[in-house]
Design a protein around this motif. Structure first.
Motif, PDB file in Angstrom:
ATOM      1  N   HIS A  31      85.233 -63.568  -6.527  1.00 30.89           N
ATOM      2  CA  HIS A  31      84.460 -62.705  -7.424  1.00 30.89           C
ATOM      3  C   HIS A  31      83.600 -63.476  -8.411  1.00 30.89           C
ATOM      4  N   THR A  32      83.303 -64.699  -8.102  1.00 33.18           N
ATOM      5  CA  THR A  32      82.364 -65.440  -8.934  1.00 33.18           C
ATOM      6  C   THR A  32      80.962 -65.288  -8.352  1.00 33.18           C
ATOM      7  N   VAL A  33      79.972 -65.334  -9.195  1.00 30.79           N
ATOM      8  CA  VAL A  33      78.579 -65.166  -8.780  1.00 30.79           C
ATOM      9  C   VAL A  33      77.976 -66.524  -8.447  1.00 30.79           C
ATOM     10  N   VAL A  34      77.354 -66.619  -7.281  1.00 29.91           N
ATOM     11  CA  VAL A  34      76.679 -67.851  -6.877  1.00 29.91           C
ATOM     12  C   VAL A  34      75.181 -67.586  -6.884  1.00 29.91           C
ATOM     13  N   MET A  35      74.436 -68.249  -7.713  1.00 29.58           N
ATOM     14  CA  MET A  35      72.987 -68.077  -7.787  1.00 29.58           C
ATOM     15  C   MET A  35      72.305 -68.937  -6.724  1.00 29.58           C
ATOM     16  N   ALA A  36      71.024 -68.626  -6.455  1.00 33.56           N
ATOM     17  CA  ALA A  36      70.278 -69.418  -5.480  1.00 33.56           C
ATOM     18  C   ALA A  36      70.194 -70.860  -5.945  1.00 33.56           C
ATOM     19  N   GLY A  37      70.178 -71.750  -4.979  1.00 28.10           N
ATOM     20  CA  GLY A  37      70.133 -73.166  -5.317  1.00 28.10           C
ATOM     21  C   GLY A  37      68.808 -73.567  -5.914  1.00 28.10           C
TER      22      GLY A  37
END
Length: 487
Positions: free
Chosen positions: A385-391
């Motif tokens: 449930h952690t948010v991964v932003m675009a690289g």
């Protein structure tokens, strides 16, 4: 037969003739004449012959058969014959006994014919002659119509013929602006005209007699200049010859000039007979470097630059002007490479590598390329449930050796390849590419999306604790992306 002259001597001279003949028939005991025919309508086409019958029973006696044409449309009554004597001078009409024959009928012969004996009451027989003829048509507006773009115009015509003609409008060049092949009526109204409505409009009248008749009206639409370029950007190289082309429409025909950096370029005129650029009077242009020349044929205006040098690169403007306005278009002549087009498949075949291929166009060798790439899936969720932003963008820049690109000398196409290393498994990426030659960097390519390998097959064998052999088979192990896109 007894002498009856005493009848006229004993009869008062101021009495009407028909009273005399009534008295005559009473005294002699003869029967008065009667018509054998009934009233009829005769229909013929122009040029045909027709017989008007006035057949009589008991034609004897001194009262003579009179044939007349009754007045119509304000004309006067015409006496055609009395007895067997023809009175009309018209050579087309002949009298044979009690019949009138008209040869080579004309439209003016149509009307009512009266066969008559002057008795009391008058003895009369009426016939109607209808002469049919092919239509004629004429325009009620000038045959040449010049209309400004956006305005309306009404074309109108009138026709004569018997039967009454039907009028239809058509366009010589194809369908009417409405899309219909034809339209019925005396008028054709065109609203908000443009140059695509130009042409010859035909008003055609037809009544089934003879051939249809047509009147032509030509519509010319005046409008401000319209310009298109064959290429907005022209890529070339030193020593080459290029043509910059503007296609110009407008009416009245626009005057066209070329400029560069706000200064007009030399004007040469196309001799449309010889297709050679000339000055007025046939003199060659001598006031400017001959490597720049203008020609035009029909709507195509061409600026030709021979033996191109680096100084010739820049923005060229063709400007067209007439009484209704001005329009311009810019053509960029450059030595820069064309933005690359990526040609590799978006689905990668390796887990942590991806081979990127692209093509570009350049008159000069490509000396360097720049690749920018990054992971996609903005706002994706991981399983925890952690948010991964675009690289963030990664850059790869590299000089290109003379033998590292596949080059077509005829088309100046360059095909190139590079493998990106250290990528994440089953991950989506986006990349853009730029290339460079001696004159500078190209614009970026369009964004290109690709992914590393996303699936593999694993062979697994299982056996029970008791030594029994379990089932062997393939389990398709899907390697999911590191993040799932949030919908």
């Amino acid at each position: 037969m007894a002498d009856l002259s005493w009848l006229s001597r004993g009869y008062q001279e101021d009495k009407r003739d028909n009273e005399y003949w009534d008295y005559y028939y009473q005294v002699t005991g003869d029967d008065p004449p009667t018509f054998l025919a009934r009233p009829q309508t005769f229909t013929v086409e122009v040029g045909q012959s027709v017989i008007i019958p006035c057949d009589v029973d008991n034609p004897g006696g001194k009262n003579k058969l009179i044939i007349k044409k009754l007045p119509a449309n304000g004309a006067s009554e015409k006496l055609l014959s009395v007895g067997t004597d023809k009175v009309t001078p018209d050579p087309r009409m002949t009298v044979d006994g009690s019949r009138l024959t008209i040869s080579h009928t004309r439209p003016r012969d149509a009307g009512t014919f009266l066969c008559q004996f002057d008795l009391e009451p008058p003895l009369q027989l009426k016939h109607t002659l209808d002469v049919q003829y092919a239509p004629t048509v004429r325009s009620l507006v000038p045959p040449e119509q010049r209309v400004a773009k956006g305005k309306g115009v009404t074309l109108e015509c009138t026709a004569r013929g018997n039967p009454e003609p039907i009028i239809r409008w058509s366009r010589q060049e194809g369908p009417l602006p409405s899309g219909q092949r034809s339209q019925q009526g005396h008028r054709l109204t065109l609203d908000a005209v443009d140059r695509h409505m130009e042409g010859t409009y035909l008003c055609t009248a037809d009544n089934g007699i003879g051939e249809p008749a047509s009147a032509a009206m030509a519509l010319t639409v005046e409008y401000p200049p319209e310009i298109t370029t064959e290429k907005d950007i022209v890529r070339t190289g030193e020593g080459d010859q290029v043509e910059l082309v503007c296609v110009v429409h407008g009416l009245p025909p626009p005057d066209v000039v070329w400029t560069r950096d706000g200064r007009p370029l030399p004007d040469t005129i196309m001799d449309t007979k010889l297709h050679l650029p000339q000055q007025p009077g046939g003199r060659a242009h001598a006031s400017y470097d001959a490597h720049v020349s203008q020609t035009h044929f029909s709507h195509r205006h061409t600026l030709t630059i021979s033996h191109v040098t680096e100084k010739d690169f820049g923005a060229y403007v063709c400007i067209a002007e007439n009484a209704h306005g001005q329009k311009s278009a810019v053509i960029q002549m450059t030595g820069l490479p064309k933005p690359p087009v990526v040609t590799s498949s978006p689905n990668g075949g390796e887990s942590s590598r991806y081979t990127l291929t692209w093509e570009t166009e350049s008159y000069y060798p490509i000396t360097e390329f720049l690749i920018k790439y990054r992971r996609t899936h903005l706002g994706a969720w991981q399983r925890n449930h952690t948010v991964v932003m675009a690289g963030s963008w990664e850059n790869v820049s590299r000089a290109v050796g003379s033998d590292e690109a596949v080059v077509s000398k005829e088309t100046h196409h360059h095909a190139m390849v590079y493998t990106l290393e250290g990528l994440q498994v089953a991950t989506d990426y986006v990349a853009v590419v730029r290339v460079r030659n001696k004159y500078g960097w190209s614009a970026e390519s369009n964004n290109f999306s690709f992914s590393t390998k996303k699936a593999m097959a694993v062979l697994q064998s299982t056996s029970g604790e008791s030594g029994q052999t379990g089932t062997s088979g393939f389990i398709l192990l899907l390697v999911l992306p590191l993040s799932l896109t949030v919908m």
